[in-house]
Design a protein around this motif. Structure first.
Motif, PDB file in Angstrom:
ATOM      1  N   SER A  28      21.896 -13.797  -0.876  1.00 16.49           N
ATOM      2  CA  SER A  28      21.937 -12.771   0.158  1.00 16.49           C
ATOM      3  C   SER A  28      20.696 -12.818   1.034  1.00 16.49           C
ATOM      4  O   SER A  28      19.562 -12.904   0.542  1.00 16.49           O
ATOM      5  CB  SER A  28      22.027 -11.386  -0.484  1.00 16.49           C
ATOM      6  OG  SER A  28      21.885 -10.376   0.501  1.00 16.49           O
ATOM      7  N   ASN A  30      19.494 -10.429   2.371  1.00 17.13           N
ATOM      8  CA  ASN A  30      18.720  -9.223   2.095  1.00 17.13           C
ATOM      9  C   ASN A  30      17.406  -9.539   1.391  1.00 17.13           C
ATOM     10  O   ASN A  30      16.448  -8.768   1.482  1.00 17.13           O
ATOM     11  CB  ASN A  30      19.520  -8.288   1.174  1.00 17.13           C
ATOM     12  CG  ASN A  30      20.303  -7.253   1.947  1.00 17.13           C
ATOM     13  OD1 ASN A  30      19.814  -6.720   2.943  1.00 17.13           O
ATOM     14  ND2 ASN A  30      21.504  -6.967   1.503  1.00 17.13           N
ATOM     15  N   TYR A  31      17.367 -10.668   0.698  1.00 21.47           N
ATOM     16  CA  TYR A  31      16.228 -11.000  -0.154  1.00 21.47           C
ATOM     17  C   TYR A  31      15.468 -12.242   0.285  1.00 21.47           C
ATOM     18  O   TYR A  31      14.532 -12.677  -0.393  1.00 21.47           O
ATOM     19  CB  TYR A  31      16.703 -11.182  -1.593  1.00 21.47           C
ATOM     20  CG  TYR A  31      17.541 -10.032  -2.089  1.00 21.47           C
ATOM     21  CD1 TYR A  31      18.889 -10.191  -2.360  1.00 21.47           C
ATOM     22  CD2 TYR A  31      16.978  -8.776  -2.260  1.00 21.47           C
ATOM     23  CE1 TYR A  31      19.668  -9.132  -2.784  1.00 21.47           C
ATOM     24  CE2 TYR A  31      17.740  -7.704  -2.681  1.00 21.47           C
ATOM     25  CZ  TYR A  31      19.079  -7.893  -2.951  1.00 21.47           C
ATOM     26  OH  TYR A  31      19.845  -6.840  -3.372  1.00 21.47           O
ATOM     27  N   THR A  53      12.346 -10.175   5.536  1.00 18.14           N
ATOM     28  CA  THR A  53      13.300  -9.145   5.123  1.00 18.14           C
ATOM     29  C   THR A  53      12.869  -7.753   5.567  1.00 18.14           C
ATOM     30  O   THR A  53      13.699  -6.853   5.646  1.00 18.14           O
ATOM     31  CB  THR A  53      13.479  -9.152   3.600  1.00 18.14           C
ATOM     32  OG1 THR A  53      12.194  -8.999   2.976  1.00 18.14           O
ATOM     33  CG2 THR A  53      14.107 -10.463   3.125  1.00 18.14           C
ATOM     34  N   ASP A  54      11.591  -7.569   5.881  1.00 20.03           N
ATOM     35  CA  ASP A  54      11.121  -6.250   6.334  1.00 20.03           C
ATOM     36  C   ASP A  54      11.239  -6.088   7.844  1.00 20.03           C
ATOM     37  O   ASP A  54      10.795  -5.085   8.405  1.00 20.03           O
ATOM     38  CB  ASP A  54       9.670  -6.016   5.902  1.00 20.03           C
ATOM     39  CG  ASP A  54       8.680  -6.951   6.572  1.00 20.03           C
ATOM     40  OD1 ASP A  54       7.475  -6.800   6.331  1.00 20.03           O
ATOM     41  OD2 ASP A  54       9.113  -7.829   7.345  1.00 20.03           O
ATOM     42  N   ARG A  71      19.166 -11.392  12.403  1.00 19.78           N
ATOM     43  CA  ARG A  71      20.039 -11.605  11.255  1.00 19.78           C
ATOM     44  C   ARG A  71      21.092 -10.520  11.205  1.00 19.78           C
ATOM     45  O   ARG A  71      20.840  -9.385  11.607  1.00 19.78           O
ATOM     46  CB  ARG A  71      19.237 -11.637   9.948  1.00 19.78           C
ATOM     47  CG  ARG A  71      18.464 -10.360   9.666  1.00 19.78           C
ATOM     48  CD  ARG A  71      17.805 -10.402   8.295  1.00 19.78           C
ATOM     49  NE  ARG A  71      16.718 -11.355   8.251  1.00 19.78           N
ATOM     50  CZ  ARG A  71      16.261 -11.896   7.117  1.00 19.78           C
ATOM     51  NH1 ARG A  71      16.815 -11.570   5.965  1.00 19.78           N
ATOM     52  NH2 ARG A  71      15.254 -12.745   7.139  1.00 19.78           N
ATOM     53  N   ASP A  72      22.262 -10.862  10.711  1.00 17.52           N
ATOM     54  CA  ASP A  72      23.356  -9.924  10.486  1.00 17.52           C
ATOM     55  C   ASP A  72      23.654  -9.945   8.989  1.00 17.52           C
ATOM     56  O   ASP A  72      24.272 -10.890   8.487  1.00 17.52           O
ATOM     57  CB  ASP A  72      24.581 -10.338  11.306  1.00 17.52           C
ATOM     58  CG  ASP A  72      25.725  -9.348  11.213  1.00 17.52           C
ATOM     59  OD1 ASP A  72      25.851  -8.660  10.170  1.00 17.52           O
ATOM     60  OD2 ASP A  72      26.515  -9.268  12.158  1.00 17.52           O
ATOM     61  N   ILE A  73      23.199  -8.904   8.304  1.00 14.06           N
ATOM     62  CA  ILE A  73      23.340  -8.883   6.849  1.00 14.06           C
ATOM     63  C   ILE A  73      24.804  -8.854   6.436  1.00 14.06           C
ATOM     64  O   ILE A  73      25.205  -9.501   5.466  1.00 14.06           O
ATOM     65  CB  ILE A  73      22.594  -7.685   6.251  1.00 14.06           C
ATOM     66  CG1 ILE A  73      21.084  -7.808   6.536  1.00 14.06           C
ATOM     67  CG2 ILE A  73      22.844  -7.570   4.757  1.00 14.06           C
ATOM     68  CD1 ILE A  73      20.459  -9.057   5.963  1.00 14.06           C
ATOM     69  N   ASN A  76      25.905 -12.154   6.554  1.00 14.62           N
ATOM     70  CA  ASN A  76      25.011 -13.062   5.830  1.00 14.62           C
ATOM     71  C   ASN A  76      24.636 -14.272   6.694  1.00 14.62           C
ATOM     72  O   ASN A  76      24.614 -15.421   6.218  1.00 14.62           O
ATOM     73  CB  ASN A  76      25.617 -13.524   4.505  1.00 14.62           C
ATOM     74  CG  ASN A  76      24.568 -13.698   3.426  1.00 14.62           C
ATOM     75  OD1 ASN A  76      23.548 -13.013   3.403  1.00 14.62           O
ATOM     76  ND2 ASN A  76      24.818 -14.616   2.515  1.00 14.62           N
ATOM     77  N   TRP A 100      11.927 -13.403   0.353  1.00 13.59           N
ATOM     78  CA  TRP A 100      11.318 -12.193   0.886  1.00 13.59           C
ATOM     79  C   TRP A 100      10.637 -12.320   2.234  1.00 13.59           C
ATOM     80  O   TRP A 100      11.097 -11.758   3.214  1.00 13.59           O
ATOM     81  CB  TRP A 100      10.319 -11.598  -0.116  1.00 13.59           C
ATOM     82  CG  TRP A 100      10.973 -11.125  -1.354  1.00 13.59           C
ATOM     83  CD1 TRP A 100      10.833 -11.657  -2.597  1.00 13.59           C
ATOM     84  CD2 TRP A 100      11.906 -10.048  -1.500  1.00 13.59           C
ATOM     85  NE1 TRP A 100      11.621 -10.969  -3.496  1.00 13.59           N
ATOM     86  CE2 TRP A 100      12.274  -9.980  -2.857  1.00 13.59           C
ATOM     87  CE3 TRP A 100      12.463  -9.119  -0.602  1.00 13.59           C
ATOM     88  CZ2 TRP A 100      13.169  -9.036  -3.343  1.00 13.59           C
ATOM     89  CZ3 TRP A 100      13.362  -8.185  -1.083  1.00 13.59           C
ATOM     90  CH2 TRP A 100      13.699  -8.156  -2.444  1.00 13.59           C
TER      91      TRP A 100
END
Length: 125
Positions: A28, A30-31, A53-54, A71-73, A76, A100
């Protein structure tokens, strides 16, 4: 299986825009931070942008103000919007992922854990 796949490359004229995509699977976004690199045949692969990621983003001086990383989480997928493209030899653009954060040395290719196979961009009239 962890995989990154770039798309969106092609032939464009100087001054035009192009958006590259980097689809991730097996992990992901996200990480993971995502970096974009460019390589002209016979030259070193150079870092041009990174997204942490922040939400922090980084750009090489050569593309600052013209390129935008995002990015589009939900999808993905990461993107590199390129504007006001300058004439250059065919170059391969790669996306890469590291856990990260981009960090201060985000432009070093050795930091990244995963790489895509690349997509070629040619800017020529």
């Amino acid at each position: 299986q962890v995989q990154l796949v770039e798309s969106g490359g092609g032939l464009v004229q100087p001054g035009e825009s192009l958006r590259l995509s980097c689809a991730a699977s097996g992990f992901s976004l996200n990480y993971y931070a995502i970096g974009w690199f460019r390589q002209v045949p016979g030259k070193e692969r150079e870092g041009i942008s990174c997204s942490s990621t922040d939400g922090s983003t980084y750009y090489a001086d050569s593309v600052k103000g013209r390129f935008t990383i995002s990015r589009d989480i939900a999808k993905n997928t990461a993107y590199l919007q390129m504007r006001s493209l300058k004439p250059e030899y065919p170059a391969d653009y790669f996306c890469a992922a590291e856990a990260w954060s981009c960090g201060s040395k985000w432009y070093l290719r050795g930091r990244y854990d995963y790489w895509g196979p690349g997509t070629q961009v040619t800017v020529s009239s």
